[in-house]
Scaffold this motif. Structure first.
Motif, PDB file in Angstrom:
ATOM      1  N   TYR A  38       0.835  -1.202   0.000  1.00 28.93           N
ATOM      2  CA  TYR A  38       0.000   0.000   0.000  1.00 28.93           C
ATOM      3  C   TYR A  38       0.872   1.255   0.000  1.00 28.93           C
ATOM      4  O   TYR A  38       0.659   2.191  -0.790  1.00 28.93           O
ATOM      5  CB  TYR A  38      -0.900  -0.038   1.227  1.00 28.93           C
ATOM      6  CG  TYR A  38      -1.991   1.014   1.267  1.00 28.93           C
ATOM      7  CD1 TYR A  38      -2.482   1.597   0.108  1.00 28.93           C
ATOM      8  CD2 TYR A  38      -2.546   1.406   2.487  1.00 28.93           C
ATOM      9  CE1 TYR A  38      -3.497   2.546   0.159  1.00 28.93           C
ATOM     10  CE2 TYR A  38      -3.562   2.348   2.541  1.00 28.93           C
ATOM     11  CZ  TYR A  38      -4.028   2.915   1.373  1.00 28.93           C
ATOM     12  OH  TYR A  38      -5.020   3.852   1.425  1.00 28.93           O
ATOM     13  N   THR A  39       1.873   1.253   0.871  1.00 30.58           N
ATOM     14  CA  THR A  39       2.755   2.417   0.985  1.00 30.58           C
ATOM     15  C   THR A  39       3.531   2.653  -0.314  1.00 30.58           C
ATOM     16  O   THR A  39       3.627   3.783  -0.811  1.00 30.58           O
ATOM     17  CB  THR A  39       3.734   2.223   2.151  1.00 30.58           C
ATOM     18  OG1 THR A  39       3.001   1.989   3.361  1.00 30.58           O
ATOM     19  CG2 THR A  39       4.618   3.455   2.319  1.00 30.58           C
ATOM     20  N   ILE A  42       1.071   3.938  -3.100  1.00 34.11           N
ATOM     21  CA  ILE A  42       0.636   5.327  -2.920  1.00 34.11           C
ATOM     22  C   ILE A  42       1.780   6.289  -3.206  1.00 34.11           C
ATOM     23  O   ILE A  42       1.644   7.234  -3.997  1.00 34.11           O
ATOM     24  CB  ILE A  42       0.085   5.541  -1.498  1.00 34.11           C
ATOM     25  CG1 ILE A  42      -1.171   4.694  -1.265  1.00 34.11           C
ATOM     26  CG2 ILE A  42      -0.224   7.018  -1.271  1.00 34.11           C
ATOM     27  CD1 ILE A  42      -2.337   5.035  -2.146  1.00 34.11           C
ATOM     28  N   LEU A  74      -4.156   4.347  -7.947  1.00 35.40           N
ATOM     29  CA  LEU A  74      -4.479   4.948  -6.650  1.00 35.40           C
ATOM     30  C   LEU A  74      -5.929   4.664  -6.254  1.00 35.40           C
ATOM     31  O   LEU A  74      -6.217   4.374  -5.083  1.00 35.40           O
ATOM     32  CB  LEU A  74      -4.228   6.462  -6.700  1.00 35.40           C
ATOM     33  CG  LEU A  74      -2.757   6.898  -6.752  1.00 35.40           C
ATOM     34  CD1 LEU A  74      -2.666   8.394  -7.021  1.00 35.40           C
ATOM     35  CD2 LEU A  74      -2.046   6.558  -5.433  1.00 35.40           C
ATOM     36  N   ILE A  75      -6.836   4.725  -7.221  1.00 31.70           N
ATOM     37  CA  ILE A  75      -8.247   4.434  -6.929  1.00 31.70           C
ATOM     38  C   ILE A  75      -8.412   2.978  -6.521  1.00 31.70           C
ATOM     39  O   ILE A  75      -9.148   2.657  -5.579  1.00 31.70           O
ATOM     40  CB  ILE A  75      -9.129   4.763  -8.145  1.00 31.70           C
ATOM     41  CG1 ILE A  75      -9.105   6.266  -8.425  1.00 31.70           C
ATOM     42  CG2 ILE A  75     -10.569   4.305  -7.907  1.00 31.70           C
ATOM     43  CD1 ILE A  75      -9.813   6.661  -9.710  1.00 31.70           C
ATOM     44  N   TYR A  77      -6.229   0.961  -5.068  1.00 23.42           N
ATOM     45  CA  TYR A  77      -5.729   0.741  -3.710  1.00 23.42           C
ATOM     46  C   TYR A  77      -6.631   1.402  -2.671  1.00 23.42           C
ATOM     47  O   TYR A  77      -6.893   0.829  -1.611  1.00 23.42           O
ATOM     48  CB  TYR A  77      -4.294   1.269  -3.586  1.00 23.42           C
ATOM     49  CG  TYR A  77      -3.273   0.166  -3.700  1.00 23.42           C
ATOM     50  CD1 TYR A  77      -2.687  -0.389  -2.579  1.00 23.42           C
ATOM     51  CD2 TYR A  77      -2.920  -0.339  -4.936  1.00 23.42           C
ATOM     52  CE1 TYR A  77      -1.763  -1.418  -2.672  1.00 23.42           C
ATOM     53  CE2 TYR A  77      -1.991  -1.371  -5.058  1.00 23.42           C
ATOM     54  CZ  TYR A  77      -1.423  -1.910  -3.919  1.00 23.42           C
ATOM     55  OH  TYR A  77      -0.521  -2.936  -4.017  1.00 23.42           O
ATOM     56  N   THR A  78      -7.114   2.587  -2.958  1.00 24.44           N
ATOM     57  CA  THR A  78      -7.960   3.296  -1.998  1.00 24.44           C
ATOM     58  C   THR A  78      -9.278   2.571  -1.775  1.00 24.44           C
ATOM     59  O   THR A  78      -9.831   2.603  -0.665  1.00 24.44           O
ATOM     60  CB  THR A  78      -8.231   4.728  -2.500  1.00 24.44           C
ATOM     61  OG1 THR A  78      -6.983   5.393  -2.709  1.00 24.44           O
ATOM     62  CG2 THR A  78      -9.047   5.513  -1.489  1.00 24.44           C
ATOM     63  N   SER A  79      -9.792   1.900  -2.792  1.00 26.03           N
ATOM     64  CA  SER A  79     -11.081   1.220  -2.666  1.00 26.03           C
ATOM     65  C   SER A  79     -10.972  -0.168  -2.048  1.00 26.03           C
ATOM     66  O   SER A  79     -11.994  -0.762  -1.703  1.00 26.03           O
ATOM     67  CB  SER A  79     -11.747   1.114  -4.044  1.00 26.03           C
ATOM     68  OG  SER A  79     -10.966   0.339  -4.926  1.00 26.03           O
ATOM     69  N   THR A  80      -9.770  -0.703  -1.900  1.00 27.21           N
ATOM     70  CA  THR A  80      -9.629  -2.069  -1.381  1.00 27.21           C
ATOM     71  C   THR A  80      -8.774  -2.192  -0.126  1.00 27.21           C
ATOM     72  O   THR A  80      -9.175  -2.848   0.841  1.00 27.21           O
ATOM     73  CB  THR A  80      -9.033  -2.983  -2.470  1.00 27.21           C
ATOM     74  OG1 THR A  80      -7.791  -2.419  -2.931  1.00 27.21           O
ATOM     75  CG2 THR A  80      -9.979  -3.138  -3.644  1.00 27.21           C
ATOM     76  N   PRO A  82      -7.665  -0.163   2.509  1.00 28.17           N
ATOM     77  CA  PRO A  82      -8.062   0.233   3.871  1.00 28.17           C
ATOM     78  C   PRO A  82      -8.999  -0.778   4.535  1.00 28.17           C
ATOM     79  O   PRO A  82      -8.820  -1.105   5.715  1.00 28.17           O
ATOM     80  CB  PRO A  82      -8.751   1.592   3.651  1.00 28.17           C
ATOM     81  CG  PRO A  82      -8.098   2.136   2.425  1.00 28.17           C
ATOM     82  CD  PRO A  82      -7.865   0.943   1.547  1.00 28.17           C
ATOM     83  N   GLN A 103     -17.881  -0.770  -3.790  1.00 26.01           N
ATOM     84  CA  GLN A 103     -16.527  -1.298  -3.917  1.00 26.01           C
ATOM     85  C   GLN A 103     -16.405  -2.208  -5.136  1.00 26.01           C
ATOM     86  O   GLN A 103     -15.422  -2.139  -5.885  1.00 26.01           O
ATOM     87  CB  GLN A 103     -16.140  -2.064  -2.653  1.00 26.01           C
ATOM     88  CG  GLN A 103     -14.692  -2.536  -2.648  1.00 26.01           C
ATOM     89  CD  GLN A 103     -14.365  -3.421  -1.465  1.00 26.01           C
ATOM     90  OE1 GLN A 103     -14.937  -4.487  -1.312  1.00 26.01           O
ATOM     91  NE2 GLN A 103     -13.435  -2.972  -0.624  1.00 26.01           N
TER      92      GLN A 103
END
Length: 315
Positions: A38-39, A42, A74-75, A77-80, A82, A103
């Motif tokens: 994730y890091t 991003i 980015l979308i 990763y953000t949607s899955t 967290p 989602q």
């Protein structure tokens, strides 16, 4: 949640995301590599966007498509991620039915958009190598905008049936999804109805949409390789092929795991469940992490700008 809530109901208000079934004792440790991915994803994709924005020499079609790829990553990763990390760290498994459908839409639409972007990038490389004199006129801003819009609309419109089909089925057996996120087939497989329409539509998207994208990319690269092999010297051939290497790597990391995951989920019932779920996770999460690494390492202009950025030198 009580047994009655998970076995006797109709159309639940929430689903329970199981995570990775069978590996629950290791969730804290499993979360570490996912958090690292994730890091990297991003920071890497934001770095790509920043470099292309601030470096005027990168204001060209290939890099605009690369920015689109970074935004879709980015979308994704953000949607899955967290929600996945909240399952692994805090056991927060519930997800609202509408949030699950949202989602699902983003996962499938972003995947379709990314496939379309890779096709557009293949066409960009085809024109640049096979017909370089027409490159500046073919890829003008007034042409790039409709291409970008078509890619986004295609991904969004073709993914709209997923949540609509999912919402229409009755769910009366269980609300436990054996995944850490809401994939279309993972959800509709819980329905107590004939879900053939959903299954056929998923196969249509896999073979008729993604498959056509792969065919178009393959045709483009056959023409590109023909043009490269016709060049007079080995150095020129290698240099020209080098302009395609990062795009080829991005194609392989996107399509091969995606095809393997889809076929394994539908036909690999003998494969252990936790292996299938892990493959599905890696299919969604590895390409968005690797794309900025691939382009950062293999694209000279971006690599040099990154080195100047981290060594605090001027542009």
């Amino acid at each position: 949640m009580s047994e009655t809530n998970t076995t006797h109901f109709t159309n639940p208000s929430t689903f329970i995301l199981q995570g990775i079934p069978g590996l629950e004792p290791f969730y804290v440790w499993i979360a570490i590599p996912f958090c690292t991915m994730y890091t990297i994803a991003i920071l890497g994709n934001l770095a790509i966007l920043f470099i292309v924005k601030t470096e005027r020499s990168l204001h060209g079609p290939m890099y605009y498509f690369l920015c689109m790829l970074a935004v879709t990553d980015l979308i994704m990763y953000t949607s899955t991620l967290p929600k996945m990390l909240s399952i692994f760290w805090f056991n927060a498994r519930e997800i609202d039915f509408s949030a699950c459908l949202t989602q699902m839409f983003f996962i499938h639409s972003v995947s379709g958009m990314e496939s379309g972007i890779l096709v557009a990038m293949a066409y960009d490389r085809y024109v640049a190598i096979c017909d370089p004199l027409r490159y500046s006129t073919t890829f003008r801003i007034i042409v790039l905008a409709p291409i970008a819009l078509a890619v986004v609309l295609r991904g969004a419109i073709l993914s709209l049936p997923y949540p609509f089909l999912t919402r229409q089925w009755p769910y009366c057996r269980t609300n436990i999804i054996l995944q850490p996120f809401c994939m279309h087939m993972a959800v509709v497989s819980l329905a107590c109805a004939d879900i053939s329409i959903s299954s056929y539509y998923g196969l249509f998207m896999l073979f008729c949409v993604m498959g056509l994208d792969v065919i178009f990319i393959a045709i483009s690269y056959m023409q590109i390789l023909r043009a490269i092999f016709s060049l007079p010297t080995k150095d020129t051939r290698l240099k020209t092929f080098g302009t395609c290497s990062s795009h080829l790597c991005a194609i392989l990391t996107f399509y091969i795991p995606g095809l393997f995951s889809s076929l394994t989920y539908r036909f690999g019932q003998d494969v252990p469940l936790h292996i299938r779920v892990l493959i599905g996770n890696l299919n969604l999460l590895v390409p968005p992490m690797l794309n900025p690494v691939i382009y950062g390492v293999m694209t000279k202009q971006i690599r040099e700008r990154l080195l100047r950025l981290f060594t605090h030198k001027g542009p």
